[in-house]
Design an enzyme around this catalytic site. Sequence first.
Site, PDB file in Angstrom:
ATOM      1  N   ASP A   1      -6.425   4.324 -13.349  1.00  0.00           N
ATOM      2  CA  ASP A   1      -8.155   4.011 -13.350  1.00  0.00           C
ATOM      3  C   ASP A   1      -8.380   4.441 -14.908  1.00  0.00           C
ATOM      4  OD1 ASP A   1      -7.634   6.886 -13.275  1.00  0.00           O
ATOM      5  OD2 ASP A   1      -9.212   7.293 -11.790  1.00  0.00           O
TER       6      ASP A   1
ATOM      7  N   ASP B   1      -4.019   2.769  -8.643  1.00  0.00           N
ATOM      8  CA  ASP B   1      -4.871   4.232  -8.801  1.00  0.00           C
ATOM      9  C   ASP B   1      -6.102   4.044  -7.555  1.00  0.00           C
ATOM     10  OD1 ASP B   1      -4.652   6.564  -9.573  1.00  0.00           O
ATOM     11  OD2 ASP B   1      -5.367   6.068 -11.722  1.00  0.00           O
TER      12      ASP B   1
ATOM     13  N   LYS C   1      -2.187   5.676  -5.690  1.00  0.00           N
ATOM     14  CA  LYS C   1      -2.261   7.111  -6.335  1.00  0.00           C
ATOM     15  C   LYS C   1      -3.389   7.878  -5.945  1.00  0.00           C
ATOM     16  CE  LYS C   1      -2.516   8.221 -10.953  1.00  0.00           C
ATOM     17  NZ  LYS C   1      -3.536   8.635 -10.984  1.00  0.00           N
TER      18      LYS C   1
ATOM     19  N   GLU D   1      -5.609  11.563  -6.728  1.00  0.00           N
ATOM     20  CA  GLU D   1      -5.767  12.854  -7.325  1.00  0.00           C
ATOM     21  C   GLU D   1      -6.265  14.338  -6.233  1.00  0.00           C
ATOM     22  OE1 GLU D   1      -8.556  12.721 -10.614  1.00  0.00           O
ATOM     23  OE2 GLU D   1      -7.641  10.913 -11.585  1.00  0.00           O
TER      24      GLU D   1
ATOM     25  N   GLU E   1      -0.193  16.318 -14.711  1.00  0.00           N
ATOM     26  CA  GLU E   1      -0.913  15.707 -16.257  1.00  0.00           C
ATOM     27  C   GLU E   1      -1.592  17.160 -16.806  1.00  0.00           C
ATOM     28  OE1 GLU E   1      -3.767  12.773 -15.864  1.00  0.00           O
ATOM     29  OE2 GLU E   1      -4.572  13.138 -17.930  1.00  0.00           O
TER      30      GLU E   1
HETATM   31  O1  KIV Z   1      -5.279   6.369 -14.672  1.00  0.00           O
HETATM   32  C1  KIV Z   1      -4.073   6.541 -15.424  1.00  0.00           C
HETATM   33  O2  KIV Z   1      -3.760   5.902 -16.034  1.00  0.00           O
HETATM   34  C2  KIV Z   1      -3.184   7.699 -14.921  1.00  0.00           C
HETATM   35  C3  KIV Z   1      -2.243   8.152 -15.704  1.00  0.00           C
HETATM   36  C4  KIV Z   1      -2.483   8.913 -16.767  1.00  0.00           C
HETATM   37  C5  KIV Z   1      -1.201   9.006 -14.766  1.00  0.00           C
HETATM   38  O3  KIV Z   1      -3.659   8.461 -14.012  1.00  0.00           O
END
Ligand code: KIV
Length: 265
Positions: A44, A83, A113, A115, A182
């Site tokens: 994202d 994401d 992915k 968070e 991160e």
């Molecule tokens: O959104 C993204 O690019 C990320 C990376 C920084 C791991 O979550």
Amino acid sequence: MSITVRDVRAFKERGERFAMLTAYDFHSARLLDRAGIPVLLVGDTLGMVVLGHDSTLPVTVDDIVHHSAAVARGATEALVVADMPFMSYQASGDEAIHNAGRMLKEGGAHAVKLEGGARVTDLVGRMVQAGIPVMGHLGLTPQSVNQLGGYKVQGRDEEAAHGIIEDAKALEAAGVFSLVLEAVPSDLAREVTTGLAVPTIGIGAGPECDGQVLVFHDFLGLTDGRPPKFVKRYADLGDAIETAARTFADEVADGTYPNADHSYG
Ligand code: KIV
């Protein structure tokens, strides 16, 4: 697709470190895929480095689906991870599963992915049950920037570090196939990494994670200003593009381009 989530887990079992890069379009995905990058993340960060927002919060499910589909068309070998953007999985479990499903069905991604720690473990379990592989993300979670008070290193004190270790174990138990760490101190990243069977993928988390990820525009020198401490620039494409554009404009102005080589007889 030839890299699967099982291969990603196997990298750790064999002690092989691996790279992940973000990708947002067909051509860059094709180049990274040809270079043998095994995992491409349609992050994202799209909102910041491609769309020009000052945070990742405005990114929509449609944005990620659209760019993920382009990346999936460009990558024939790499595992494509999409994401889940802000508020695509926080409001309700059913909505989250529906949105994650869109990433696979319309976005051509192989995994998603998201968070967060303990608060998302039930959701991770449901997604995995539904056949959607999930990558976790702990430490600095940019979608919570307003709660965290900025983009700061996380897990510096003992209580916060303990929280991240517990969250990592909970995510593994819930079924994540890998975990992004991160902006956390290297010692904490090492402790999380050695405590998990699934691989950790660090960004600003020191050298002892199982894999490392960088943002496409950062590692190629396409972003303005001083990059964060953890970024290593492997090329200066920003300068190269500016120089090429100036040369093109000059050659158009002075009549050097196009010449007979670039013209039809
Ligand atoms: O959104 C993204 O690019 C990320 C990376 C920084 C791991 O979550």
